[in-house]
Design a protein around this motif. Structure first.
Motif, PDB file in Angstrom:
ATOM      1  N   GLY A   1       0.788  -1.230   0.000  1.00 29.39           N
ATOM      2  CA  GLY A   1       0.000   0.000   0.000  1.00 29.39           C
ATOM      3  C   GLY A   1       0.815   1.272   0.000  1.00 29.39           C
ATOM      4  O   GLY A   1       0.312   2.330   0.392  1.00 29.39           O
ATOM      5  N   LEU A   2       2.066   1.206  -0.457  1.00 32.40           N
ATOM      6  CA  LEU A   2       2.900   2.407  -0.450  1.00 32.40           C
ATOM      7  C   LEU A   2       2.536   3.374  -1.557  1.00 32.40           C
ATOM      8  O   LEU A   2       2.920   4.548  -1.490  1.00 32.40           O
TER       9      LEU A   2
ATOM     10  N   VAL B   1      -9.144   0.809  -0.991  1.00 30.44           N
ATOM     11  CA  VAL B   1      -9.382   1.471   0.288  1.00 30.44           C
ATOM     12  C   VAL B   1      -8.708   0.700   1.415  1.00 30.44           C
ATOM     13  O   VAL B   1      -8.072   1.291   2.309  1.00 30.44           O
ATOM     14  N   GLU B   2      -8.818  -0.617   1.383  1.00 30.25           N
ATOM     15  CA  GLU B   2      -8.217  -1.432   2.438  1.00 30.25           C
ATOM     16  C   GLU B   2      -6.697  -1.451   2.341  1.00 30.25           C
ATOM     17  O   GLU B   2      -6.001  -1.327   3.356  1.00 30.25           O
ATOM     18  N   THR B   3      -6.149  -1.608   1.139  1.00 29.16           N
ATOM     19  CA  THR B   3      -4.697  -1.649   0.974  1.00 29.16           C
ATOM     20  C   THR B   3      -4.061  -0.334   1.395  1.00 29.16           C
ATOM     21  O   THR B   3      -2.964  -0.308   1.948  1.00 29.16           O
ATOM     22  N   PHE B   4      -4.742   0.776   1.154  1.00 26.13           N
ATOM     23  CA  PHE B   4      -4.209   2.087   1.525  1.00 26.13           C
ATOM     24  C   PHE B   4      -4.251   2.316   3.034  1.00 26.13           C
ATOM     25  O   PHE B   4      -3.622   3.233   3.538  1.00 26.13           O
ATOM     26  N   GLY B   5      -5.021   1.494   3.756  1.00 26.63           N
ATOM     27  CA  GLY B   5      -5.090   1.618   5.207  1.00 26.63           C
ATOM     28  C   GLY B   5      -6.088   2.638   5.698  1.00 26.63           C
ATOM     29  O   GLY B   5      -5.938   3.172   6.806  1.00 26.63           O
ATOM     30  N   LEU B   6      -7.147   2.909   4.914  1.00 24.09           N
ATOM     31  CA  LEU B   6      -8.144   3.887   5.330  1.00 24.09           C
ATOM     32  C   LEU B   6      -9.063   3.287   6.392  1.00 24.09           C
ATOM     33  O   LEU B   6      -9.623   2.211   6.197  1.00 24.09           O
TER      34      LEU B   6
ATOM     35  N   ALA C   1      -5.402  -5.588   9.182  1.00 24.04           N
ATOM     36  CA  ALA C   1      -3.945  -5.708   9.054  1.00 24.04           C
ATOM     37  C   ALA C   1      -3.352  -4.462   8.415  1.00 24.04           C
ATOM     38  O   ALA C   1      -2.352  -3.908   8.884  1.00 24.04           O
ATOM     39  N   MET C   2      -3.974  -3.999   7.330  1.00 27.37           N
ATOM     40  CA  MET C   2      -3.416  -2.869   6.586  1.00 27.37           C
ATOM     41  C   MET C   2      -3.598  -1.539   7.306  1.00 27.37           C
ATOM     42  O   MET C   2      -2.930  -0.552   6.967  1.00 27.37           O
ATOM     43  N   ALA C   3      -4.493  -1.510   8.299  1.00 28.99           N
ATOM     44  CA  ALA C   3      -4.703  -0.284   9.068  1.00 28.99           C
ATOM     45  C   ALA C   3      -3.754  -0.173  10.254  1.00 28.99           C
ATOM     46  O   ALA C   3      -3.684   0.879  10.892  1.00 28.99           O
ATOM     47  N   LEU C   4      -3.022  -1.236  10.551  1.00 31.57           N
ATOM     48  CA  LEU C   4      -2.130  -1.263  11.703  1.00 31.57           C
ATOM     49  C   LEU C   4      -0.699  -0.910  11.327  1.00 31.57           C
ATOM     50  O   LEU C   4      -0.312  -0.963  10.153  1.00 31.57           O
ATOM     51  N   LYS C   5       0.080  -0.599  12.347  1.00 30.96           N
ATOM     52  CA  LYS C   5       1.535  -0.551  12.241  1.00 30.96           C
ATOM     53  C   LYS C   5       2.078  -1.757  13.001  1.00 30.96           C
ATOM     54  O   LYS C   5       1.470  -2.221  13.972  1.00 30.96           O
ATOM     55  N   PRO C   6       3.208  -2.325  12.591  1.00 31.75           N
ATOM     56  CA  PRO C   6       3.700  -3.537  13.261  1.00 31.75           C
ATOM     57  C   PRO C   6       3.832  -3.395  14.765  1.00 31.75           C
ATOM     58  O   PRO C   6       3.574  -4.343  15.514  1.00 31.75           O
ATOM     59  N   GLU C   7       4.219  -2.209  15.242  1.00 30.96           N
ATOM     60  CA  GLU C   7       4.388  -2.021  16.683  1.00 30.96           C
ATOM     61  C   GLU C   7       3.064  -2.025  17.430  1.00 30.96           C
ATOM     62  O   GLU C   7       3.044  -2.075  18.672  1.00 30.96           O
ATOM     63  N   GLN C   8       1.945  -1.982  16.697  1.00 29.17           N
ATOM     64  CA  GLN C   8       0.630  -2.043  17.341  1.00 29.17           C
ATOM     65  C   GLN C   8       0.128  -3.473  17.480  1.00 29.17           C
ATOM     66  O   GLN C   8      -0.970  -3.691  17.974  1.00 29.17           O
TER      67      GLN C   8
END
Length: 466
Positions: free
Chosen positions: A86-87, A151-156, A396-403
């Motif tokens: 999603g970059l 929308v999901e891949t972009f992390g919205l 998954a795509m809405a998270l950051k790994p540290e979360q």
């Protein structure tokens, strides 16, 4: 095969050649050249300076979009793992202009009324930065599925997706939105170079039919915009009948609206009041992107503001029906709460909506939406099945790994990366439970450790084919 005057629809040539006059040969030469390609970086995932350091393609910035870049035609950005992370979104450069003209700010309520396939929706969502509400609508059900993916891949996290007619949407959202984008259906003349096959459908979906749709869509949009709000109307056609003509008719019917300058207007060509009968001088505030003057396909855009003294409709409608939202302590949420406690290191704010076993996190401040064809009411958390919770790709795509408690990191050159994106099972060792699989620090999707293997939950329809 190069586009020549002989290949172009006769009606198109007979109308546009006299309008362009001495520019016509230069315009034809541009149509015979290469179409423009581009991508738009996702600021929700990566900062621009870092993106420019790691980008796997030669990049040149698009002048009217800070995150936009030109691409060479031979590049294959849809095959690169960064695309799956999603970059960026692959987008024709001119198509980036309308959202820039809207000047979206974090926290606003924004409507993308003719949203599929979703490029402008992701652009709006990135500008909102997870704050406010984004409603994306398209009345073509076949075009909804790819929009959901983007929308999901972009992390919205704050985007609702509808499959509705604009007039039905207007009954639920009168005077609700701060900004509205109407990227209207049109005859598509501006895409002849990029999609020559569109010339074959030109007669079937010609200007007259499109003008009627544009008229109805704008009427519905006008009802949904707050007094003081801004609406951008755009098309990918050169035709003044669908551009200046449509806007002139709209202004005659809606005295509460006025045209205002398009931001970055110096980069484009001005509108042409002289191309429509009785054209109002302010139509020059609209803009065109011409392929012989800009590095982009054909586009038209106009920015309109609704006066503060315009008609004030009541707040968003609340039709009858039961409230669909679940309380935090509802028994249906027990398996979700177990997952959240075991694996998440972050709080997610919103209201819960359970529909057919799928659990959503819905933004606050929404009207009751029953009676509408709602495809996605917010962030899809996952599915509840036989007392277990299965997390969704969108989460998954809405998270950051540290979360997340158990991230698994792949480097770009790791063989496991492409295996995962192809849907293959990976070894898990002694690991247990759910894992968030990531390319460097960017999530890709889920895997569940079972009996020494990571069961692959990357969505089947989006897996790499080679």
């Amino acid at each position: 095969m190069a586009i020549t005057a002989e290949r172009l629809p006769r009606e198109f040539v007979q109308r546009l050649e006299p309008l362009l006059g001495e520019e016509w040969p230069e315009f034809l030469a541009a149509l015979a050249g290469e179409s423009q390609h581009g991508l738009r970086q996702n600021p929700l995932k990566i900062q621009q300076a870092e993106w420019e350091k790691i980008a796997p393609f030669p990049l040149e910035r698009v002048p009217w979009c800070r995150e936009g870049y030109y691409l060479q035609e031979e590049e294959r950005p849809g095959k690169h793992p960064y695309y799956h992370a999603g970059l960026y979104y692959i987008q024709e450069p001119s198509a980036m202009a309308p959202v820039e003209a809207l000047e979206v700010q974090p926290g606003e309520k924004v409507l993308d009324l003719c949203a599929a396939p979703g490029g402008k929706t992701t652009q709006i969502g990135a500008k909102l930065q997870g704050k406010g509400i984004l409603v994306a609508n398209d009345n073509n059900p076949q075009r909804i599925r790819p929009m959901v993916k983007y929308v999901e891949t972009f992390g919205l996290t704050n985007c609702l997706i509808f499959n509705e007619r604009p007039e039905r949407l207007a009954r639920h959202f009168p005077g609700y939105f701060d900004k509205i984008l109407v990227d209207a259906p049109c005859s598509g003349e501006g895409m002849f170079r990029r999609e020559p096959e569109s010339m074959g459908a030109y007669q079937k979906f010609g200007p007259e039919r499109c003008r009627q749709m544009q008229r109805e869509i704008l009427r519905a949009a006008a009802r949904m915009l707050k007094p003081g709000g801004v609406m951008v109307y755009s098309t990918c056609t050169f035709n003044p009948y669908e551009n200046e003509g449509t806007i002139q008719e709209f202004l005659q019917e809606h005295s509460e609206f006025q045209l205002e300058p398009v931001p970055q207007a110096h980069l484009y060509s001005p509108g042409r009041p002289d191309w429509v009968v009785g054209g109002r001088p302010e139509l020059a505030l609209a803009c065109r992107i011409w392929p012989h003057k800009n590095r982009g396909e054909g586009h038209f855009l106009a920015r309109l503001r609704k006066n503060n003294n315009g008609s004030r409709l009541a707040g968003a409608g609340r039709p009858g029906g039961t409230d669909p939202y679940l309380a935090e302590g509802a028994k249906e949420l027990a398996s979700w709460h177990r997952f959240r406690q075991n694996y998440l290191k972050t709080e997610l704010n919103g209201r819960y909506w359970l529909n057919g076993g799928t659990l959503y996190l819905v933004p606050p401040e929404l009207p009751v939406l029953q009676g509408l064809k709602l495809i996605r009411p917010g962030l899809t958390l996952g599915n509840l099945y036989k007392g277990k919770f299965y997390p969704d790709y969108a989460l998954a795509m809405a998270l950051k790994p540290e979360q997340f408690a158990q991230p698994v990191y792949f480097t770009l050159d790791a063989p496991e990366l492409r295996k995962y994106l192809k849907g293959e099972t990976l070894p898990a060792g002694e690991a247990k439970g759910w894992h968030l699989l990531c390319l460097d620090r960017w999530p890709l999707g889920w895997a569940l450790a079972v009996d020494g293997y990571l069961k692959n939950y990357y969505p089947k329809g989006w897996r790499l084919q080679s």
